[in-house]
Design an enzyme around this catalytic site. Structure first.
Site, short mmCIF file in Angstrom:
data_model
loop_
_atom_site.label_atom_id
_atom_site.label_comp_id
_atom_site.label_asym_id
_atom_site.label_seq_id
_atom_site.Cartn_x
_atom_site.Cartn_y
_atom_site.Cartn_z
N LYS A 160 -12.99 -33.70 6.27
CA LYS A 160 -14.04 -34.71 6.49
C LYS A 160 -15.39 -34.20 5.99
CE LYS A 160 -13.06 -34.30 10.83
NZ LYS A 160 -12.34 -33.11 11.27
N HIS A 192 -13.37 -27.48 19.99
CA HIS A 192 -14.42 -27.39 18.97
C HIS A 192 -15.72 -27.09 19.71
CE1 HIS A 192 -16.93 -28.00 15.55
NE2 HIS A 192 -15.97 -28.49 14.79
N GLU A 226 -10.58 -24.72 12.22
CA GLU A 226 -10.84 -25.90 11.38
C GLU A 226 -12.25 -25.84 10.79
OE1 GLU A 226 -10.43 -29.09 14.17
OE2 GLU A 226 -8.32 -28.68 14.56
N ARG A 243 -18.13 -26.87 7.38
CA ARG A 243 -19.35 -26.36 6.74
C ARG A 243 -19.19 -24.99 6.12
NH1 ARG A 243 -24.07 -28.62 8.92
NH2 ARG A 243 -23.63 -29.83 10.77
C1 LIG Z 1 -12.01 -32.02 14.89
C2 LIG Z 1 -12.98 -31.35 13.99
N1 LIG Z 1 -12.62 -30.17 13.43
C3 LIG Z 1 -13.43 -29.52 12.57
C4 LIG Z 1 -14.66 -30.04 12.23
C5 LIG Z 1 -15.52 -29.25 11.27
O1 LIG Z 1 -16.63 -28.72 11.91
P1 LIG Z 1 -17.64 -27.73 11.15
O2 LIG Z 1 -18.04 -28.42 9.90
O3 LIG Z 1 -18.73 -27.54 12.11
O4 LIG Z 1 -16.91 -26.47 10.87
C6 LIG Z 1 -15.10 -31.24 12.81
C7 LIG Z 1 -16.41 -31.80 12.48
O5 LIG Z 1 -16.73 -32.94 12.75
C8 LIG Z 1 -14.23 -31.91 13.71
O6 LIG Z 1 -14.58 -33.07 14.27
#
Ligand SMILES: Cc1ncc(COP(=O)(O)O)c(C=O)c1O
Length: 383
Positions: free
Chosen positions: A22, A150, A227, A230
């Site tokens: 995403k 998370h 997961e 960023r």
């Molecule tokens: C379920 C889940 N996993 C992983 C992420 C990625 O988070 P980050 O970009 O802070 O690593 C998100 C971000 O919205 C998320 O909702």
């Protein structure tokens, strides 16, 4: 991205990254990470479709969203994406209807108060309700194999991971008592992608490794995944935006820019071809990007006068503002501005409001990385 991956496997050797697509679903990013051997965190049918179309096998995908449309769960079932998250009884009922063989991870709400963007308000079962939920999963003869959490995006303190890992251990113990064979811990995302962030990745890693060794030692046989979004892409993208229009305002009156006015009275208004409705929507929702610092794509002499400037996006809306009270040398129509660290939640969130086109993306890979990862093969280029 190659360097960041090396940094990951060096510092978190027990944690396999499942990139959160995403964050930036550009095909070149996904191909590169696929070549590096990461897994993928998908949030929807279209994300699973994209990953599978690039040759990612279903066992390298976690369907990590906890609130899924029925049709997307059916898609996961048909394409053998088995590992998926839940945090409510209603989700369990949907999964038992559409994918009874799924391997489930229970997402728990954790303390995310130290993060720039918090999620536990919206997702995650409270610890007090975990026992009941797991019991319900058992009644539905569903298989629960692990726990996910998370700590929030842009986490500023590694201790959040320590607390969350301890909570996850507690849930593992409850689940084991209920007869589940627990074997997967997913520590989510939250890692910054910018080099000089408050607390360094290495410091986070130290806390995480210590906590894992305490609560999930290697001989526990528990597989650990994460997961990160960023972390992998934030610094990999630089936005180049073109100045498409300009207005010079002096004492609230538009002037030609060759006037003899006092510099301090002038406000330069620049309009660029990308903005809040395009790649820069992060300005509105992401505190990590609330103060962007575009810089000129040319050498700037220290003697050049600086003017108070406002940089606007191209659309008709006045919230479409990139910077205000920004002191830079004079720009002209056609000049290019660059903004670093634009890989996270930028192109994947952009719209074509006013029918302005989304930014083009030009991937650049060094020859060394290209050869090391055999990317010719991934891109189907015969040499
Ligand atoms: C379920 C889940 N996993 C992983 C992420 C990625 O988070 P980050 O970009 O802070 O690593 C998100 C971000 O919205 C998320 O909702």
């Amino acid at each position: 991205m190659f360097q960041r991956h090396l940094r990951w496997i060096t510092n978190l050797p027990r944690v396999k990254p499942f990139y959160a697509m995403k964050c930036n679903n550009t095909a070149a990013v996904l191909r590169m990470l696929s070549a590096l051997g990461t897994g993928f965190d998908c949030a929807s049918k279209a994300e699973m479709e994209l990953a599978l179309s690039l040759g990612v096998t279903p066992d390298r995908i976690i369907y990590a969203h906890t609130t899924k449309p029925l049709s997307h769960i059916r898609y996961a079932h048909t394409h053998r994406v088995d590992v998926m998250a839940f945090d409510s009884e209603d989700e369990l009922l949907k999964i038992s209807l559409c994918h009874a063989q799924a391997k489930l991870v229970i997402r728990i709400a954790v303390d995310d108060s130290e993060s720039l963007i918090r999620f536990s308000l919206k997702f995650g079962a409270r610890l007090a309700s975990v026992g009941k939920l797991l019991q319900r999963a058992g009644e539905l003869t569903l298989e629960v194999i692990g726990v996910s959490f998370h700590v929030g995006s842009g986490c500023t303190g590694g201790l959040a991971f320590k607390r969350a890992i301890a909570d996850a251990r507690h849930v593992f113990d409850i689940a084991s008592l209920l007869g589940f064979q627990m074997r997967l811990l997913d520590i989510g995302g939250g890692f910054s992608g910018i080099g000089d962030f408050q607390e360094k990745f290495e410091e986070f890693s130290e806390v995480i490794n210590e906590s894992l060794d305490e609560f999930f030692p290697p001989d526990s046989g528990v597989e650990i995944i994460a997961e990160p979004g960023r972390y992998y892409v934030e610094s990999a993208f630089t936005l180049a935006a073109n100045v498409i229009a300009k207005r010079v305002v002096v004492n609230d009156v538009d002037e030609r820019d060759d006037g003899e006015d006092n510099i301090s009275d002038r406000v330069m208004m620049y309009y660029i071809n990308d903005g809040v409705y395009g790649s820069l929507s992060c300005i509105t929702f992401d505190p990590a990007h609330s103060n962007l610092e575009p810089y000129l794509h040319r050498a700037v002499e220290s003697s050049e006068p600086r003017y108070k400037s406002v940089i606007w996006g191209p659309t008709c809306d006045s919230i479409d503002r990139v910077t205000e009270n920004y002191w830079i040398p004079e720009l002209h129509v056609g000049d290019w501005l660059l903004i670093d660290n634009m890989g996270a939640y930028s192109v994947s969130v952009s719209t074509d409001f006013n029918s302005f086109e989304r930014a083009d993306i030009y991937p650049v890979v060094s020859a060394k990385t290209w050869n090391a990862l055999n990317l010719s093969h991934i891109y189907g280029i015969i040499q």
